[in-house]
Design an enzyme around this catalytic site. Sequence first.
Site, PDB file in Angstrom:
ATOM      1  N   GLY A   1      54.331  31.385  10.817  1.00  0.00           N
ATOM      2  CA  GLY A   1      55.531  31.352  11.488  1.00  0.00           C
ATOM      3  C   GLY A   1      55.922  30.095  12.115  1.00  0.00           C
TER       4      GLY A   1
ATOM      5  N   GLY B   1      52.391  28.707  14.138  1.00  0.00           N
ATOM      6  CA  GLY B   1      51.249  28.669  13.341  1.00  0.00           C
ATOM      7  C   GLY B   1      50.974  29.739  12.488  1.00  0.00           C
TER       8      GLY B   1
ATOM      9  N   LYS C   1      46.044  33.293  15.855  1.00  0.00           N
ATOM     10  CA  LYS C   1      47.109  32.434  15.557  1.00  0.00           C
ATOM     11  C   LYS C   1      46.585  30.820  15.589  1.00  0.00           C
ATOM     12  CE  LYS C   1      52.070  32.336  16.141  1.00  0.00           C
ATOM     13  NZ  LYS C   1      52.190  33.063  15.283  1.00  0.00           N
TER      14      LYS C   1
ATOM     15  N   ASP D   1      61.900  33.485  23.035  1.00  0.00           N
ATOM     16  CA  ASP D   1      62.079  33.404  21.588  1.00  0.00           C
ATOM     17  C   ASP D   1      61.981  34.847  21.133  1.00  0.00           C
ATOM     18  OD1 ASP D   1      62.446  32.305  19.027  1.00  0.00           O
ATOM     19  OD2 ASP D   1      60.433  32.012  18.976  1.00  0.00           O
TER      20      ASP D   1
END
Length: 270
Positions: A25, A28, A43, A136
């Site tokens: 993404g 990461g 992640k 986000d």
Amino acid sequence: MAKKFEVDDVCTALGVEKAEYRGTGSFGETWRADFAGRDAAYKIIHNTGDDAKRLSREVEGYRRIDNAHVVKLFDVRTFHIAGMDRPVMIFEYIPGCDLSELIKVRRPSHDELRGLARGLLTGVRALHEADLLHRDLKPANIALRDSKYDDAVILDLGLAKLLDVESITRYPTLLGTTFYMAPEQLRQDRALRASDLWAIGEMLFEAATGVHPFFKQGEAMGIAEAVNRLSTPPAVPSDLPPDIAELILKCLSDVPHRRGTVTKALDRLA
């Protein structure tokens, strides 16, 4: 984005026998592996300048959240992967798919759409009650447990802010994050709790219709033009139940205070 690490390097670094690549993404690369006997998502943060100790302090508030609609953060550690020390955030693993994937396959029933709305709002309320914003929210950051629309789990927990990453990607591509930013965020004003509500409105519209309420993928325009487009409410399908239609339009008000609060939004659902 392409896979950056090899499975052998990840297994060696994490000290596990097997690991499964799950995707890359904005911030990461995610791998599925065991963590202390639990199924976990690791992640691996791209930016090696981000210190794990600083990240651990930043995410302390997220550790206290215990809500079925917010992914559980287990730990933040540093692992030596592919020749470099890298900060890694370790979350519970959510089996299923994400919202962006299921939207491409089928539309939800009205009951499923209402369940999706309730899950998103409940998760965001847990964040807001802990004095946290996500900033986000987008379909790729919403896991659907067992691929069910009505069991949404919020992922990535505000990494755009935690990692000091500029959230606004460059126009004219209009890709990724900008698709779900509230007008105030596009203007680079301070993100608000109402900004998270805006993103929920956009995602519910897209789940219901299969298309984004304002933009088409790959459209070219400047920020001023994009903000201006957000000032016109989208045409909500006439067959949507009144409570869902009202919720979507309320969330997509270009004036933040008119979006109300997450609690009031939950109360509006039948």
